[in-house]
Enzyme design. Structure first.
Site, PDB file in Angstrom:
ATOM      1  N   ASP A 180      -2.963  -1.147  10.435  1.00 56.93           N
ATOM      2  CA  ASP A 180      -3.025  -1.074   8.908  1.00 56.93           C
ATOM      3  C   ASP A 180      -3.777  -2.470   8.341  1.00 56.93           C
ATOM      4  OD1 ASP A 180      -1.432   1.085   8.604  1.00 56.93           O
ATOM      5  OD2 ASP A 180       0.277   0.307   7.659  1.00 56.93           O
ATOM      6  N   LYS A 183       0.954  -1.265   0.039  1.00 58.01           N
ATOM      7  CA  LYS A 183      -0.092   0.089   0.040  1.00 58.01           C
ATOM      8  C   LYS A 183       0.736   1.367  -0.154  1.00 58.01           C
ATOM      9  CE  LYS A 183       0.974   1.380   4.518  1.00 58.01           C
ATOM     10  NZ  LYS A 183       1.648   2.602   4.825  1.00 58.01           N
TER      11      LYS A 183
HETATM   12  O1  C5P Z   1      -0.441  -0.599  14.832  1.00 62.90           O
HETATM   13  P1  C5P Z   1       0.910  -1.024  14.480  1.00 62.90           P
HETATM   14  O2  C5P Z   1       1.395  -2.233  15.205  1.00 62.90           O
HETATM   15  O3  C5P Z   1       1.515  -1.319  12.990  1.00 62.90           O
HETATM   16  O4  C5P Z   1       1.658   0.170  14.843  1.00 62.90           O
HETATM   17  C1  C5P Z   1       3.116   0.245  15.381  1.00 62.90           C
HETATM   18  C2  C5P Z   1       3.518   1.248  16.195  1.00 62.90           C
HETATM   19  O5  C5P Z   1       3.519   2.620  15.263  1.00 62.90           O
HETATM   20  C3  C5P Z   1       2.708   1.588  17.538  1.00 62.90           C
HETATM   21  O6  C5P Z   1       3.175   0.930  18.515  1.00 62.90           O
HETATM   22  C4  C5P Z   1       2.712   2.916  17.563  1.00 62.90           C
HETATM   23  O7  C5P Z   1       3.993   3.140  18.365  1.00 62.90           O
HETATM   24  C5  C5P Z   1       2.881   3.610  16.172  1.00 62.90           C
HETATM   25  N1  C5P Z   1       1.658   4.105  15.547  1.00 62.90           N
HETATM   26  C6  C5P Z   1       0.874   5.214  16.140  1.00 62.90           C
HETATM   27  N2  C5P Z   1      -0.264   5.636  15.752  1.00 62.90           N
HETATM   28  C7  C5P Z   1      -0.770   4.869  14.719  1.00 62.90           C
HETATM   29  C8  C5P Z   1      -0.190   3.855  14.060  1.00 62.90           C
HETATM   30  C9  C5P Z   1       0.961   3.343  14.443  1.00 62.90           C
HETATM   31  O8  C5P Z   1       1.659   6.009  17.148  1.00 62.90           O
HETATM   32  N3  C5P Z   1      -2.039   5.407  14.161  1.00 62.90           N
END
Ligand code: C5P
Length: 282
Positions: free
Chosen positions: A140, A11
Site C-alpha cells: 500500500d 486510506k
Molecule cells: O505488502 P504488505 O506487507 O502490506 O502485505 C502484508 C501481507 O498481506 C502479505 O505478506 C501477504 O500475506 C498479504 N497480501 C497479499 N496480497 C496483497 C497484499 C498483501 O496476500 N496484494
C-alpha cells in the site's frame, strides 16, 4: 536543525477485487484507493551527524515483538541505504489512525517518512525512486507517496491516479479488535458467505463499492457483517463496505450532515468500545 511536520492520511478501498493468488504468496488485486481526512502526523527533525535515528510514538501503545520494527524505522533505514548516508533524525509519530484497521496507517507513516527525509536531507530522489522504495516496504505504501485517488493493481503497488474529485462524506466504525492483513488474504479462497449478508457490488455515482475480502473476514468476525448490515439500514447511509482487510467498516453517507448522529447511534448499538470517526474522502 531543520525540521518539518507532515500529515500521513488514512486510506480506504472504495473497491477491492481479489483476482487470484500468485506464486510469490501475494494476491493479485484491483483496487480503488482514496485518502481520508483522518491522518497521523509525523514530525521529522534532522540531528547532528552521528546521532542516529530516534523514534518516538505518541497517541498509541506499540510494543514490538522480537525482531519487529515499525514501518517508520524501516522506511528510514531503507532511505539511508538508498542514498548511502546514515539517517540522523528524530521522528515523532502522533497516531490517530488505529492499527489493524484496514486504513493503511502504518503504510502512510512509512510514505510520509520517505517524503519527509527526502525533502529535509536534500537527497532529491525523484518520484520513481520513492515509489520503488515504497513498494519494498509494503504493497500500500506507493499509493501514499502519491496521496490521491488511485486505481491500483498488482499486489497494490502499481498505481494509476484517477482524475475524479469526489469528496465523499464517511463514517468509520471499528471494534476493539484488529484484523491481520495476511490472515484476511489467507482465508480469501476457502471462506463461506454468511446467508443474508450483502456482498454484491453497490453501484454508486463514483463507481461500484465492493470488497472481496469481506467473505474471508466476516466468516471469522461476524460482528463486522452485522455492522455493515446495520449501517445499510440507516437512513444516512448511501453505501457500506469493510475497509481493506478490516476491522473497520465504512459508510458513505448521502449527505454531509448526520454523520455524528449516526456514529453516536452506532456506539449505542455496538457498545462504548466502538471507535468511530466522521469525516470525508479527500
Ligand atoms: O505488502 P504488505 O506487507 O502490506 O502485505 C502484508 C501481507 O498481506 C502479505 O505478506 C501477504 O500475506 C498479504 N497480501 C497479499 N496480497 C496483497 C497484499 C498483501 O496476500 N496484494
Amino acid at each position: 536543525m531543520p525540521s518539518l511536520v507532515l500529515q500521513a492520511p488514512a486510506k480506504t478501498n472504495l473497491s477491492l477485487r481479489v483476482l487470484g493468488q500468485r506464486d510469490d504468496g501475494y494476491h493479485e488485486i484491483r483496487t480503488c484507493m482514496a485518502p481520508l481526512s483522518l491522518a497521523d502526523s509525523l514530525q521529522i527533525e534532522l540531528l547532528p551527524q552521528g546521532r542516529g535515528l530516534q523514534f518516538s510514538l505518541e497517541g498509541a501503545d506499540w510494543t514490538p515483538k522480537p525482531g519487529e520494527v515499525n514501518l517508520v524505522e524501516k522506511a528510514a533505514r531503507l532511505f539511508g541505504e538508498r542514498v548511502k548516508r546514515t539517517v540522523d533524525a528524530r521522528i515523532t509519530l502522533n497516531k490517530r489512525i488505529p492499527s489493524g484497521a484496514g486504513l493503511g496507517g502504518g503504510s502512510s507513516d512509512a510514505a510520509a517518512t520517505l517524503r519527509g527525509l527526502n525533502q529535509l536531507s536534500g537527497a532529491g530522489l525523484d518520484e520513481k525512486s520513492l515509489l520503488e522504495l515504497a513498494a519494498a516496504i509494503g504493497s500500500d505504501v506507493p499509493f501514499f507517496i502519491h496521496g490521491k485517488l488511485c486505481e491500483c493493481s498488482g499486489r497494490g503497488e502499481n498505481i494509476t491516479p484517477v482524475a475524479d474529485d469526489w469528496e465523499l462524506p464517511i463514517v468509520l466504525l471499528k471494534p476493539a479488535f484488529a484484523v491481520a492483513t495476511p490472515e484476511a488474504y489467507a482465508r480469501w479462497k476457502s471462506s463461506r458467505k454468511i446467508p443474508g449478508v450483502l456482498y454484491a457490488p453497490q453501484l454508486c455515482p463514483w463507481g461500484e463499492m465492493v470488497n472481496d475480502l469481506e467473505t474471508a473476514v466476516f466468516s471469522k468476525y461476524p460482528v463486522l457483517a452485522r455492522m455493515k448490515m446495520w449501517l445499510l439500514e440507516q437512513p444516512e447511509t448511501h453505501a457500506a463496505i469493510m475497509s481493506g482487510s478490516g476491522s473497520t467498516v465504512l459508510a458513505v453517507l448521502s449527505s454531509q450532515f448526520g454523520g455524528e448522529n449516526l456514529a453516536a447511534r452506532a456506539r449505542e448499538e455496538f457498545g462504548p468500545s466502538l471507535w468511530t470517526y466522521v469525516g470525508q474522502t479527500v
